[in-house]
Write an enzyme that holds these catalytic residues in place. Structure first.
Site, mmCIF file in Angstrom:
data_model
loop_
_atom_site.group_PDB
_atom_site.id
_atom_site.type_symbol
_atom_site.label_atom_id
_atom_site.label_comp_id
_atom_site.label_asym_id
_atom_site.label_seq_id
_atom_site.Cartn_x
_atom_site.Cartn_y
_atom_site.Cartn_z
ATOM 1 N N PHE A 111 0.915 -1.284 -0.137
ATOM 2 C CA PHE A 111 0.019 0.213 0.007
ATOM 3 C C PHE A 111 0.689 1.342 0.065
ATOM 4 O O PHE A 111 1.539 1.423 1.065
ATOM 5 C CB PHE A 111 -0.865 0.114 1.108
ATOM 6 C CG PHE A 111 -1.980 1.190 1.226
ATOM 7 C CD1 PHE A 111 -3.082 1.247 0.325
ATOM 8 C CD2 PHE A 111 -1.584 2.408 1.922
ATOM 9 C CE1 PHE A 111 -4.088 2.375 0.451
ATOM 10 C CE2 PHE A 111 -2.525 3.618 1.692
ATOM 11 C CZ PHE A 111 -3.674 3.542 0.817
ATOM 12 N N ASP A 170 9.511 2.988 1.919
ATOM 13 C CA ASP A 170 8.319 3.826 2.023
ATOM 14 C C ASP A 170 8.063 3.580 3.394
ATOM 15 O O ASP A 170 7.397 2.713 3.966
ATOM 16 C CB ASP A 170 6.868 3.248 1.480
ATOM 17 C CG ASP A 170 5.617 4.058 1.599
ATOM 18 O OD1 ASP A 170 5.679 4.613 2.593
ATOM 19 O OD2 ASP A 170 4.543 3.807 0.693
ATOM 20 N N LYS A 220 2.482 11.470 6.996
ATOM 21 C CA LYS A 220 1.678 11.209 7.999
ATOM 22 C C LYS A 220 2.306 11.917 9.342
ATOM 23 O O LYS A 220 1.785 13.267 9.562
ATOM 24 C CB LYS A 220 1.585 9.708 8.305
ATOM 25 C CG LYS A 220 0.622 8.822 7.420
ATOM 26 C CD LYS A 220 0.132 7.637 7.610
ATOM 27 C CE LYS A 220 -0.335 6.847 6.420
ATOM 28 N NZ LYS A 220 -1.944 7.699 6.082
#
Length: 407
Positions: A148, A233, A262
């Site tokens: 993801f 990531d 985030k």
């Protein structure tokens, strides 16, 4: 004449508004949050909940951390946006401080995590042509299945999640997908046309899946041996979530590029960045990539406050120590409604044993008990509380999970 819109009197009224006027691209729990403080939130009806999700790691420092709020408020009173047409007094400081924190050379600020991943893909491709010398249009990037990395058209092109892909084609070429954790498959997939390997050190959306020992170090060696970039990531796994600044640090591995997001915005602003080696990020020239809001003064001010918090090491230590406590408590549920617990630091995937409630039903039941958590792939509860949580609050959350799925 404009009609007056009445403010809903109950949580159900707010949910009805959302259902009527918003696109249904999410299926949130029927909780309407009005306030947050630390590890706790309060809904419009005055009910308090322990936040066991922390915005998928965007709220690593909890709700309304005073240092982050102060930085935002101070910058709001000065200037919030200049665009990159001009310099501003927060930009260079943010880039330098983030680079020094992460041990990298250059910073490319963006907004969302998906933007950071898209940016890294563009940089890797240009590096492949300008530095590695691949023929135009030939660059390939190897990725892992069950990944993801976001929901843009290019990113879902290499997703293995049918929900993310269905009806969104045609898809972007240039990606090879191999099984996560299979180093042999990764080695077989790398060819003379491979520009980069894009990998999550821990797969969050897949259920907080930790790869086998030696896997990440093995990828680093494959990249070194084949003149291929390693892109990590760390949008969910980074910035103290796993007990180290970056999840790769557990394996003693350094990537050529990292994508961050985030928690970099402290739960206040959407802030992301690609950080990495100068000879890689340095391939970008003016006009080739950009963002009106990327690296704006407000985002940089908040990001600098985040970097300052992380530079103390306090939150990494909290994640290590409280993460060990969390995993110890969750391990007690294995064999009692829980099939497996995966993860690292204050991050856990709780696999519900066959015969137990579906993930959505378990999440709804937890909310009724005052604990906010969310399922992934129907059988896994994803636990990622703010790093400001206490042992007593962890006990409360774990006890609620035991009450819902324990047997």
């Amino acid at each position: 004449m404009t009609a007056t819109i009445d403010t809903p009197a109950t949580a159900a009224g707010y949910v009805d508004l959302d259902e009527r006027w918003s696109t249904h691209n999410y299926h949130p729990l029927p909780v309407v949050i009005a306030e947050g403080d630390g590890a706790w939130v309060t809904d419009v009806d005055g009910n308090r909940y322990l936040d066991f999700l922390a915005g998928y790691s965007a709220l690593n420092f909890g709700h309304r951390h005073p240092a982050l709020v102060a930085a935002a408020v101070e910058q709001l009173g000065r200037v919030t946006l200049t665009s990159r047409a001009f310099h501003h007094d927060q930009f260079g400081l943010f880039c330098r401080e983030l680079a020094e924190l992460t041990g990298t050379d250059l910073v490319l600020p963006m907004n969302s995590g998906a933007e950071a991943v898209e940016s890294a893909i563009k940089v890797a491709r240009k590096w492949a042509y300008q530095v590695k010398g691949l023929p135009a249009g030939a660059a390939q990037i190897v990725v892992a299945g069950s990944n993801f990395h976001g929901r843009t058209t290019t990113i879902v092109s290499f997703s293995t999640d049918d929900t993310a892909r269905a009806d969104f084609g045609p898809f972007t070429p240039g990606f090879t997908v191999v099984k996560y954790g299979d180093l042999g498959a990764m080695a077989d997939a790398i060819t003379e046309h491979t520009a980069a390997v894009l990998i999550e050190p821990i797969q969050g959306e897949a259920g907080v899946v930790v790869p086998p020992a030696g896997y990440l170090a093995g990828i680093r060696k494959l990249c070194d041996d084949n003149n291929v970039l390693m892109i990590a990531d760390e949008i969910q796994s980074g910035l103290a979530r796993t007990g180290e600044l970056l999840a790769l640090d557990h394996d003693g591995v350094r990537a050529d590029l990292y994508t961050l997001g985030k928690a970099l915005g402290g739960g206040i602003m959407p802030v992301s960045a690609v950080v990495g080696r100068r000879e890689v990020l340095g391939v970008l020239k003016p006009g080739e990539h950009g963002s009106t809001f990327g690296g704006n003064p407000l985002a940089c001010a908040v990001g600098r406050a985040v970097v300052k918090l992380l530079a103390t090491g306090e939150f990494q230590q909290r994640s290590r120590e409280l993460g060990a406590y969390l995993h110890g408590r969750l391990a007690e549920l294995v064999g009692h409604g829980v099939a497996e617990v995966r993860g690292r630091g204050l991050w856990a995937g709780v696999e519900i044993a066959p015969g137990g409630p579906a993930g959505r039903a378990a999440s709804e039941a937890l909310a009724k008990r005052g604990v906010l958590c969310k399922e992934t792939h129907d059988t896994t509860l994803r636990v990622a509380p703010p790093l400001v949580i206490t042992r007593e609050e962890i006990d409360r959350g774990v006890q609620a999970i035991a009450n819902v799925i324990g047997r």
